[in-house]
Design a protein around this motif. Structure first.
Motif, short mmCIF file in Angstrom:
data_model
loop_
_atom_site.label_atom_id
_atom_site.label_comp_id
_atom_site.label_asym_id
_atom_site.label_seq_id
_atom_site.Cartn_x
_atom_site.Cartn_y
_atom_site.Cartn_z
N GLY A 196 -22.15 9.40 -22.58
CA GLY A 196 -21.37 8.71 -21.57
C GLY A 196 -22.00 7.39 -21.23
N ALA A 197 -21.47 6.80 -20.16
CA ALA A 197 -21.80 5.42 -19.89
C ALA A 197 -23.20 5.24 -19.34
N LYS A 202 -26.09 10.73 -14.85
CA LYS A 202 -26.49 12.02 -15.43
C LYS A 202 -27.90 12.46 -15.05
N GLY A 220 -24.54 8.18 -26.60
CA GLY A 220 -23.69 7.37 -25.71
C GLY A 220 -24.45 6.18 -25.14
N GLY A 221 -23.83 5.53 -24.17
CA GLY A 221 -24.41 4.33 -23.58
C GLY A 221 -25.77 4.60 -22.94
N ALA A 291 -24.74 -1.24 -29.64
CA ALA A 291 -24.61 0.09 -30.26
C ALA A 291 -23.47 0.82 -29.56
N VAL A 292 -22.51 1.30 -30.36
CA VAL A 292 -21.30 1.89 -29.79
C VAL A 292 -21.08 3.33 -30.21
N GLY A 316 -20.43 14.07 -21.57
CA GLY A 316 -20.51 12.64 -21.90
C GLY A 316 -20.37 12.38 -23.39
N LEU A 318 -20.60 10.67 -27.12
CA LEU A 318 -21.79 10.12 -27.78
C LEU A 318 -21.60 8.68 -28.24
N GLY A 319 -20.39 8.18 -28.08
CA GLY A 319 -20.09 6.78 -28.38
C GLY A 319 -18.86 6.40 -27.58
N GLU A 322 -13.09 6.49 -27.01
CA GLU A 322 -11.69 6.12 -26.81
C GLU A 322 -11.24 5.08 -27.85
N GLY A 348 -16.89 17.04 -17.82
CA GLY A 348 -16.70 15.59 -17.81
C GLY A 348 -15.32 15.22 -18.30
N GLY A 349 -14.65 14.37 -17.54
CA GLY A 349 -13.27 14.01 -17.85
C GLY A 349 -13.11 13.35 -19.21
N THR A 351 -15.20 13.45 -21.80
CA THR A 351 -15.57 14.36 -22.89
C THR A 351 -14.42 15.33 -23.15
#
Ligand code: ADP
Ligand code: MG
Length: 393
Positions: A196-197, A202, A220-221, A291-292, A316, A318-319, A322, A348-349, A351
């Motif tokens: 996640g972001a 977290k 993720g971020g 990194a995305v 969350g 991992l990238g 969306e 998590g919404g 995820t």
């Protein structure tokens, strides 16, 4: 489950007030674009309808009207969709408390009644005692099935239980059983996937689950603050500079507890997200790149760490899942764990949305319907809307 559930109750000839979470997305023409939250409450509504109640009264919030009547946030389209899903008439009222509402409930020939948006009254979110009392006056028994809002102490989720016997609906019971039982005493090995972001979102989850988990996989971020704290060059990737010290502390704590923290070792990068620019798979992130998504080697390392787990909890993406070009890591790990024998719990919404986009929604043990509520559960917090329910006898 130490709370009374609807299976413990007698609804015969009773007026039953159910708090549901019908906070669905609407487009500008007030069409419902996703009715998952309505369908999720149907089993509880049907269960109670089968038990010969006098009335089934439904209440929910919708959007953020901030204590004022907003025409575009009326629950009328929701009541219409509910009517269709139940195949039964639903009487929609224009308010949620007061003598007019009371007399309409009592005089109407309809069995199912939908009250107006609770948040048209500012008292709802203030957990105002008189407002809770006015809601309680409408019924003989209260049922909570609004998992998405139980982390908030509002009049319709917490206050009302002072005035009515209360019970958990089927959706709430399922969430408590899976999230509660699994997270309290997870079968080992227990692996936690976090993405996640933001790290800051977290931290509570990491701190709560670190002493229980055998491995924590971070993507993720949020991974890039950890990597930067380890001295790795992250280019233009997401960074919370003020969380680098904390990231270091968590890595040290994990080492002491003998918990593996796994971070990405390769990445999908781009020089621009919107529009998507030049995309590459690399081990090191050059200047100017973001990194995305996690790379192929990271996916292999993560799969290896997950393959023998008996419990997996994931919160969350991992990238930037969306965007299709950056969804491979989240999709691959989703597909991989869906085939394992492990208990797989998704919170998590975003995820949950990713899992349904990849067609994995029925292949996990449990996907929580509550974004914020599931996060707070994973943080080990007491959720006021659950704590307030009547204890099991
Ligand atoms: P959840 O709703 O499942 O708890 P979050 O809201 O914490 O998940 O995170 C989802 C967001 O994280 C998405 O908007 C996604 O674009 C973002 N995200 C994931 N990976 C990255 C990344 N590498 N860089 C920036 N943002 C990311
Ligand atoms: Mg989110």
């Amino acid at each position: 489950m130490n709370k009374t559930t609807i299976k413990d109750c007698n609804f015969n000839n009773k007026k039953v007030l159910i708090r549901v979470d019908f906070n669905v997305p609407l487009d500008k023409n007030l069409n419902i674009t996703d009715d998952t939250r309505i369908t999720a409450a149907i089993p509880t509504i049907k269960y109670i309808l089968d038990k010969n109640p006098k009335k089934v009264i439904l209440m929910s919030h919708l959007g953020r009207p901030d204590g004022k009547v907003k025409e575009e946030l009326r629950l009328t389209p929701v009541a219409k969709r509910l009517e269709k899903l139940l195949g039964q008439k639903v009487l929609k009222l224009d308010d949620c408390i007061g003598s007019d509402v009371e007399s309409k409930i009592n005089s109407s020939g309809e069995k199912i009644i939908m009250l107006e948006n609770l948040r048209f009254h500012a008292e709802e979110e203030k957990n105002d005692d008189n407002f809770a009392k006015s809601l309680a006056k409408l019924a003989d028994v209260y049922v909570s099935d609004a998992f998405g809002t139980v982390h908030r102490a509002h009049a319709s989720t917490a206050g009302i239980t002072k005035y009515l016997p209360s019970a958990a609906g089927l959706l709430l019971e399922k969430e408590i059983n899976y999230l509660g039982k699994t997270l309290e005493s997870p079968a080992r090995p227990f692996a936690v996937i976090l993405g996640g972001a933001k790290v800051s979102d977290k931290i509570g989850v990491i701190e709560n689950l670190l002493p229980k988990a055998q491995a924590i996989l971070i993507g993720g971020g949020m991974a890039y603050t950890f990597l930067k704290a380890n001295g790795i060059n992250i280019g233009k990737s997401k960074l919370e500079a003020d969380k680098m010290d904390l990231a270091k502390q968590l890595i040290d704590k994990a080492e002491k507890l003998n918990v593996k923290i796994l971070l990405p070792v390769d990445h999908v990068i781009t020089d621009s997200i919107d529009p998507v620019g030049q995309v590459k798979k690399v081990k090191d992130i050059p200047e100017g790149f973001i990194a995305v998504d996690i790379g192929d080697e990271t996916i292999k390392i993560f799969e290896n760490a997950l393959k023998d787990a008996k419990t997996i909890c994931w919160n969350g993406p991992l990238g930037i899942s969306e965007i299709d070009a950056f969804a491979n890591g989240t999709r691959s790990i989703g597909e991989f764990i869906s085939k394992l024998k492990a208990t797989t719990i998704i919170g998590g919404g975003d995820t949950a949305a990713a899992m349904s986009k990849f067609g994995l929604e029925n292949k996990m043990t449990h996907i929580s319907t509550g974004g914020g509520a599931s996060l707070e559960y994973m943080e080990g917090k007491v959720l006021p809307g659950i704590a307030a329910l009547t204890d099991k006898k």
